[in-house]
Motif scaffolding. Structure first.
Motif, PDB file in Angstrom:
ATOM      1  N   GLU A 182       2.364   2.622  -3.284  1.00 58.83           N
ATOM      2  CA  GLU A 182       1.493   3.350  -4.196  1.00 58.83           C
ATOM      3  C   GLU A 182       1.497   4.852  -3.926  1.00 58.83           C
TER       4      GLU A 182
ATOM      5  N   GLN B  59       0.829  -1.201   0.000  1.00 55.51           N
ATOM      6  CA  GLN B  59       0.000   0.000   0.000  1.00 55.51           C
ATOM      7  C   GLN B  59       0.867   1.257   0.000  1.00 55.51           C
TER       8      GLN B  59
ATOM      9  N   ASN C 219       6.778   5.650  -0.936  1.00 57.70           N
ATOM     10  CA  ASN C 219       7.571   4.779  -1.794  1.00 57.70           C
ATOM     11  C   ASN C 219       9.029   5.208  -1.823  1.00 57.70           C
TER      12      ASN C 219
END
Length: 492
Positions: free
Chosen positions: A330, A327, A335
């Protein structure tokens, strides 16, 4: 069968109870964010002597001097000498009382003698700025080099990156000198002139100077993150993000040689087709990531302040770690904290719409997480592309920095000064995703930290290297007091 179902129900109930208890325990202690009492007695700083109107005006004047770094090939213009002369005129007491070393004509290193012989610290900022993108000056609310001061902000290129820190450091030093307060440990103040183009003549020269003179720093502080207000969803208060590491970088050039010819009789794949396929393969196969190290420590701190639902997953990573990482991958910000990022940034090839290109190339920029090296990123790219028609060449490269300790003296002093200065803030370690002068300071410092003591929100982000760069007048007051408090807190 009934016994099996009963056992299964007991296990599920036990796991559920365990996860709820862990979530309940996974929350911040109100004492965690209180400033610690320093063991060193410090003279009381009279902040009433801080003339914020004059400070704002001096930053305005600094912004008006166009110390623009265009490229590594472009030599500094006369504005750089003008800026140095301006500094010496406006901070005459600082330059009179501190020992000055000038490196490569434009980088300034000031030494402030301390009372002890313990390892010194270095506080740094850069005074060069990036150009204003041609044609965008009309999009600024105030002219980009006007240094316009209104009732709340100072506007212009360098207001956030990074002349505000230069001025705040000098104002803090000047304030302390005027009040007869000196540091208990020697402090170096570094003002570099080429950070925006790689620091080859600035912070690199400082590191070499310190090495030559056998000077080992206890720690260094340079630009990095800020006190983030309303920038991270779910946080009940601002986050003082003290960066303890810096991502490395790597540019890889992919190139394909074609046969050329007329577009009416193309081969099965043109050079552009081969290159596009290679770029696509690399972009669709990101480097492995994970919630570990600094990233895990950062989210462990932040998650303790999250609402129960989000806190539930972070408190029980033993059960949800894989789903959590997926999750987070994304979300661009999260990230970047988890892995080495991959960004195709340039592509070229072809000269006419009906001519097959003979040569095409593309650049892919990687920002290296501390877990990765330049070598293993190159290996990864070669394996992913797996096509002998594509030439892979490593260009500019810089390994990720070592990770500074959050248990070190430097981090604790920075955290303490943040809590004293900004009040209710969440202090967390993090990673700088861009490049800073610290890539050279880390060669001579036991620990290197990256933090600007100013509060920024979402509305400020576009100003970095973009339009309408500005800093609030209140931020300048806070930054001056932060640096003064930090220097005062140094242990002998």
């Amino acid at each position: 069968m009934k016994k099996l179902l009963t056992l299964l129900a007991v296990i599920i109930l036990g796991v559920l109870s365990l996860t709820i208890v862990r979530t309940w325990l996974h929350q911040a202690d109100s004492q965690d964010q209180l400033p610690e009492q320093s063991a060193a007695a410090t003279a009381e700083l009279d902040s009433a002597q801080l003339d914020i109107e004059a400070i704002s005006q001096r930053l305005s004047e600094a912004i008006q001097i166009k110390t623009i770094s265009y490229s590594r090939e472009h030599k500094p213009g006369p504005e750089f000498n003008e800026f140095i002369s301006w500094l010496k005129l406006n901070y005459a007491e600082v330059f009179a009382q501190l020992e000055l070393t000038v490196l490569n004509d434009y980088t300034l290193l000031l030494r402030w003698e301390g009372q002890s012989t313990n390892s010194p610290v270095l506080l740094s900022a850069h005074y060069d700025v990036v150009p204003v993108i041609p044609g965008t000056a009309k999009l600024w609310q105030q002219p980009p080099f006007s240094g316009h001061v209104d009732s709340t902000h100072i506007w212009g290129r360098g207001a956030l990156d990074d002349k505000s820190a230069v001025i705040a450091l000098l104002e803090a030093t000047s304030l302390m000198l005027k009040q007869g307060i000196s540091p208990k440990r020697t402090v170096y103040l570094a003002f570099t002139h080429d950070e925006e183009i790689g620091s080859e003549k600035g912070s690199k020269a400082i590191a070499e100077y310190l090495q030559t003179n056998n000077i080992k720093l206890a720690w260094s502080l340079d630009e990095g993150s800020f006190v983030l207000s309303d920038m991270i969803d779910g946080m009940p208060m601002p986050v003082a993000s003290i960066n303890v590491a810096e991502k490395g970088y790597l540019n890889i050039e992919l190139s394909v040689q074609g046969e050329g010819g007329h577009s009416s009789v193309p081969p099965k794949q043109t050079a552009i087709g081969v290159l596009s396929q290679a770029v696509s393969r690399v972009q669709n196969a990101p480097m492995e990531g994970g919630l570990e190290g600094v990233s895990a420590e950062m989210f462990d701190v932040l998650s303790r302040y999250m609402p129960f639902r989000q806190r539930f997953f972070f408190a029980n990573r033993w059960l949800f770690n894989s789903a959590l990482e997926k999750q987070m991958s994304e979300i661009s910000f999260a990230n970047a904290m988890l892995r080495t990022t991959t960004a195709p940034t340039m592509i070229s090839g072809g000269v006419k719409e009906n001519v097959l290109p003979i040569y095409t190339s593309a650049n892919i920029n990687f920002r290296l997480h501390p877990r990765d090296s330049v070598e293993n990123v190159v290996d990864h790219v070669e394996k992913v592309i797996d096509d002998p028609r594509v030439k892979i060449q490593s260009k500019e490269a810089q390994e990720a920095s070592p990770v500074a300790s959050t248990q070190s003296e430097g981090f604790k002093l920075l955290a303490n000064a943040s809590r004293e200065n900004f009040g209710d803030v969440i202090v967390t370690p993090s990673i700088t995703v861009g490049g800073t002068d610290s890539k050279y300071y880390q060669l001579v410092a036991k620990d290197s930290f990256r933090f600007n003591p100013m509060v920024i929100g979402k509305e400020d982000i576009s100003g970095f290297h973009g339009n309408n760069e500005r800093i609030s007048i209140e931020n300048m007051r806070l930054a001056v007091l932060f640096y003064a408090r930090l220097i005062q807190s140094l242990e002998p």
